[in-house]
Every structure is written in C-alpha cells, then in structure tokens.
Design an enzyme around this catalytic site. Structure first.
Site, short mmCIF file in Angstrom:
data_model
loop_
_atom_site.label_atom_id
_atom_site.label_comp_id
_atom_site.label_asym_id
_atom_site.label_seq_id
_atom_site.Cartn_x
_atom_site.Cartn_y
_atom_site.Cartn_z
N SER A 1 -4.19 -11.85 -10.13
CA SER A 1 -4.69 -12.52 -11.33
C SER A 1 -5.12 -11.48 -12.36
O SER A 1 -4.91 -11.67 -13.56
CB SER A 1 -5.86 -13.45 -10.98
N HIS B 1 0.83 -1.21 0.00
CA HIS B 1 0.00 0.00 0.00
C HIS B 1 0.87 1.26 0.00
O HIS B 1 0.59 2.21 0.71
CB HIS B 1 -0.97 -0.01 1.19
N ASP C 1 2.51 1.88 -3.34
CA ASP C 1 2.78 2.17 -4.77
C ASP C 1 2.03 3.41 -5.24
O ASP C 1 2.56 4.23 -5.99
CB ASP C 1 2.54 0.96 -5.68
N GLY D 1 -8.82 -13.58 -6.72
CA GLY D 1 -9.08 -12.97 -5.41
C GLY D 1 -8.09 -13.39 -4.34
O GLY D 1 -8.40 -13.37 -3.16
N ASP E 1 1.41 -4.22 -9.56
CA ASP E 1 1.06 -5.56 -10.04
C ASP E 1 1.35 -5.73 -11.52
O ASP E 1 1.95 -6.72 -11.95
CB ASP E 1 -0.43 -5.84 -9.79
C1 GLA Z 1 -3.23 -4.19 -4.99
C2 GLA Z 1 -3.01 -3.10 -6.04
C3 GLA Z 1 -1.56 -2.63 -6.05
C4 GLA Z 1 -1.08 -2.28 -4.64
C5 GLA Z 1 -1.43 -3.38 -3.65
C6 GLA Z 1 -1.11 -3.00 -2.23
O1 GLA Z 1 -2.53 -5.35 -5.33
O2 GLA Z 1 -3.37 -3.57 -7.31
O3 GLA Z 1 -1.42 -1.55 -6.93
O4 GLA Z 1 -1.61 -1.05 -4.24
O5 GLA Z 1 -2.80 -3.75 -3.71
O6 GLA Z 1 0.26 -2.84 -2.05
#
Ligand code: GLA
Length: 385
Positions: A126, A34, A36, A121, A171
């Site tokens: 994914s 949390h 990025d 999930g 991600d």
């Molecule tokens: C999800 C979001 C990412 C990131 C994470 C928490 O995976 O897609 O961009 O914010 O939560 O680190």
C-alpha cells in the site's frame, strides 16, 4: 468505494469537484523475496487493488489531503516540505513531494482525496501505491513529462530517507511499471526489466491475508538488511562480487565457511532464492505450472527456515493451502512477519479452497484470513474526470 461515492466525498472535503483520477497499483510478487536489496531479480505484478487519488489542482502552496475512512484534512505546505517526517498519515506523500522538489520539479498546490483499496500492512505494498500515485499527481500538476522508472526511484527514496524504511526497489517499480496480465522480471542491480505473460492455464493465483496484527515489520526488515550486508562483506574476501545475487549456489557452498549463524542462513536464502527466480521464469514460459508451484513452496520454506520472516500465521495459511489437492504451491509474499500469501489453485476449485482453508485457518489461529479477488493490471493510470 464506488467512483461516484468518492467524488461526493471529495466535494464534501474540499467544496469543489474532483477533476482528475490518478492511480497506482499494489502488487504481488510471484517469486524472488528479500532479494531486491541484494541486487537480485524479482518477479512482481501490479494488482487491481490500488491507491486511487481523486484530485484537483488549486495552485498556490498548499497540498490538502483527505482519506477514505479517516476524519479531517491533512495540509502540507510546499515551501516547507522537510517538516512532515513525523506525520502518521501523509508522511509518504510529503516525502515524495520533498524529493520531487529536490529534483527541481515545482510542487503545485492541490486537493487530493485518497481511496486506497490496497489493504494496509498486508504485504501488498500500500505504501508504494500511495507514493507512486502521489508522484504521478504532483508531476501532472507541475506540467512536467515524467519517466515512470524515475518516479519509482523517487518514491523509494521517500520511503528510505523520509519515512525511514530501508526498502528495496521492487514495490515502487511494480506499482509504476506493472502491465496488465504480465509479471515484471526486474533485475534490481541494473533495473533492466522484461514483461512475462502471467498465464497459468487452468490455474490462477489466490491472494490471502493472514490478518496478523501489525508487529514492527520495519525494524525487523532493517535488521535483515544489515545481516545480508555483513554476509556480503565476508564473502567478498574470496569472491569478486558486488552483491549477493551475483553468487551462484556452487560458489556459495565453497565460500560458506566464511559465514556463521544467522548471517550464513540469510545469505543462503538470498543465493538460492535468486536461483529459484530463474527456474520459475523458465517453468512459467514452458507452461510448467507444477514446477512453478514447487518453487513457490521452496521459496516459502526458505523464508521460514533460513530468512525467518514467516511466523505461525503465514506458515499455517500456506501450509493449509499446500494440503489442498488442487493447489500446486503457496508462499508468503512481501516483507513477511504477517501479510499475504499467494497460492496457485485450479480455477474450478477456488471456491472450495477458500472455504476449507479459511475455516481451518480460523480454527487454528482464532481469527479469520481474508481472501481477495485480484487481477493483474497496469501500474499507473491517469484519467480526466
Ligand atoms: C518489502 C520491501 C521490498 C522487498 C520485499 C521483500 O515489500 O518494500 O523492497 O524487499 O519486502 O522481498
């Protein structure tokens, strides 16, 4: 699913043979959760769990999609790509096609069979794997040269602006840019990155899914984003920064009086987590896995107490892991509220770890956790069949 099985399924769905295999990876994140979307550094790695697309170019204006385990075919028309935002299955793909087209790339008709081995999930991304693999397929069939970072950005745009989830870049970047046996240290404010060997000596990472049923992660996620934005605006009154990640722990302590309630807690998590990422990379480079494990635990506690994105299931699963003598640290990964943990476990102790933690978790929560055999792999692969 075995490759031959997927090829048979492709033929059954579309009446011809698949000609290409495009894949993109799911990911773990070693640390940096949390942050990025606050301009912080993250430290993800691409997995052997992936979105595999068996594919054939057909030309024309229709993309047909079939999915392992789901009956029927979803069709999207390349001259009306804005029309599929409401799709339950296929909206990520349509979003990617839409934004590629907006970039001037000609979207060519094709048949795509999705065999996604990233559990849905699970916090292993994914959706990013699906978006990035789709982007690769469409660019390959358009015959254009593509830059993987650009594909990650377009995939993120599809998720933000088409599927309506306000995610950061971690991600999609990991899914596209991951490298075998390395984690990617990515600065999310500049997209500068470097690969760091993920060498844990006699330890390895165990990935476990708490299997909590899906519960509106997206809306809670979007609320967190608003809270940190509120924090940033308040802190900018005294600090000349453009994002929370630029604030040092010391500066934060001095300026914290400007914040209150949950907004203060959220900002404190971000500032301290960014600090932990630097410390974790230093520890990993020095081979200090004990320190890395300690930082993973701290990250989890901060996500639990300050960011409040864990919940009983993830706390139980990582708590049980932490009690094991051969486990150096454990934490939730991804958005939270459910999904996966990673734990640093002695290689020789993995079997007993899984047995004991699995049993104790089931006794306490009432259903099973899943443990995955994972390895760190390249992000994107392209193969002729
Ligand atoms: C999800 C979001 C990412 C990131 C994470 C928490 O995976 O897609 O961009 O914010 O939560 O680190």
């Amino acid at each position: 699913m075995e490759r031959t099985e997927a090829m048979v399924a492709f033929k059954e769905a579309f009446g011809a043979n698949a000609e290409d295999l495009f894949t993109a990876a799911g990911r773990i994140n070693v640390i940096g959760e949390h942050v990025d979307y606050c301009g912080g550094k993250v430290f993800p790695a691409a997995l052997n769990l992936r979105c595999n697309i068996y594919a054939k170019k057909t030309g024309g204006k229709v993309i047909r999609m079939a999915f392992r385990g789901i009956d029927g075919i979803v069709e999207i028309k390349t001259d009306n790509l804005d029309a599929y935002r409401g799709l339950k299955i296929g909206n990520y793909q349509a979003g990617v096609a839409y934004f590629l087209q907006e970039e001037g790339i000609e979207i060519v008709g094709c048949d795509l069979y999705y065999d996604c081995t990233v559990p849905f999930g699970s916090g292993l991304s994914s959706s990013a794997a699906i978006e990035v693999a789709t982007a690769v397929a469409l660019c390959e069939y358009a015959g254009v040269a593509y830059d993987k970072v650009q594909l990650a950005l377009i995939s993120q745009r599809a998720e933000n602006k088409y599927a309506g989830v306000n995610c950061g870049i971690m991600d999609q970047f990991a899914s596209a840019m991951g490298k075998k046996d390395h984690a990617v240290l990515l600065d999310c404010s500049t997209l500068a990155y470097e690969y760091v060997p993920l060498q844990l000596g006699e330890y390895c990472l165990v990935v476990a899914n708490c299997n909590k049923p899906h519960n509106l992660v997206e809306s809670k996620y979007n609320v967190r984003r608003q809270e940190v934005e509120t924090a940033l605006k308040a802190l900018q009154k005294v600090l000349p920064v453009s994002c929370l990640a630029e604030i040092t722990p010391k500066q934060f302590l001095e300026a914290k009086y400007l914040l209150s309630g949950v907004v203060a807690k959220r900002a404190e998590h971000v500032v301290m987590e960014c600090d932990r990422v630097n410390k974790a990379v230093t520890a990993l480079r020095a081979g200090d896995i004990v320190e890395l494990g300690r930082l993973l635990n701290e990250s989890h506690f901060s996500l639990r107490d300050l960011y409040e994105v864990t919940g009983k299931e993830l706390d139980t699963l990582s708590g049980l892991a932490r009690k094991e003598t051969d486990c150096l640290g454990s934490r939730m990964i991804g958005a939270g509220f459910g999904g996966c943990t990673i734990s640093i476990v002695k290689k020789t102790a993995v079997e007993g770890f899984i047995r004991r933690v699995g049993k104790a978790y089931q006794d306490s929560i009432g259903y099973k956790a899943s443990f995955y055999e994972t390895s760190i792999e390249d992000g994107i692969t392209v193969e002729k069949l």
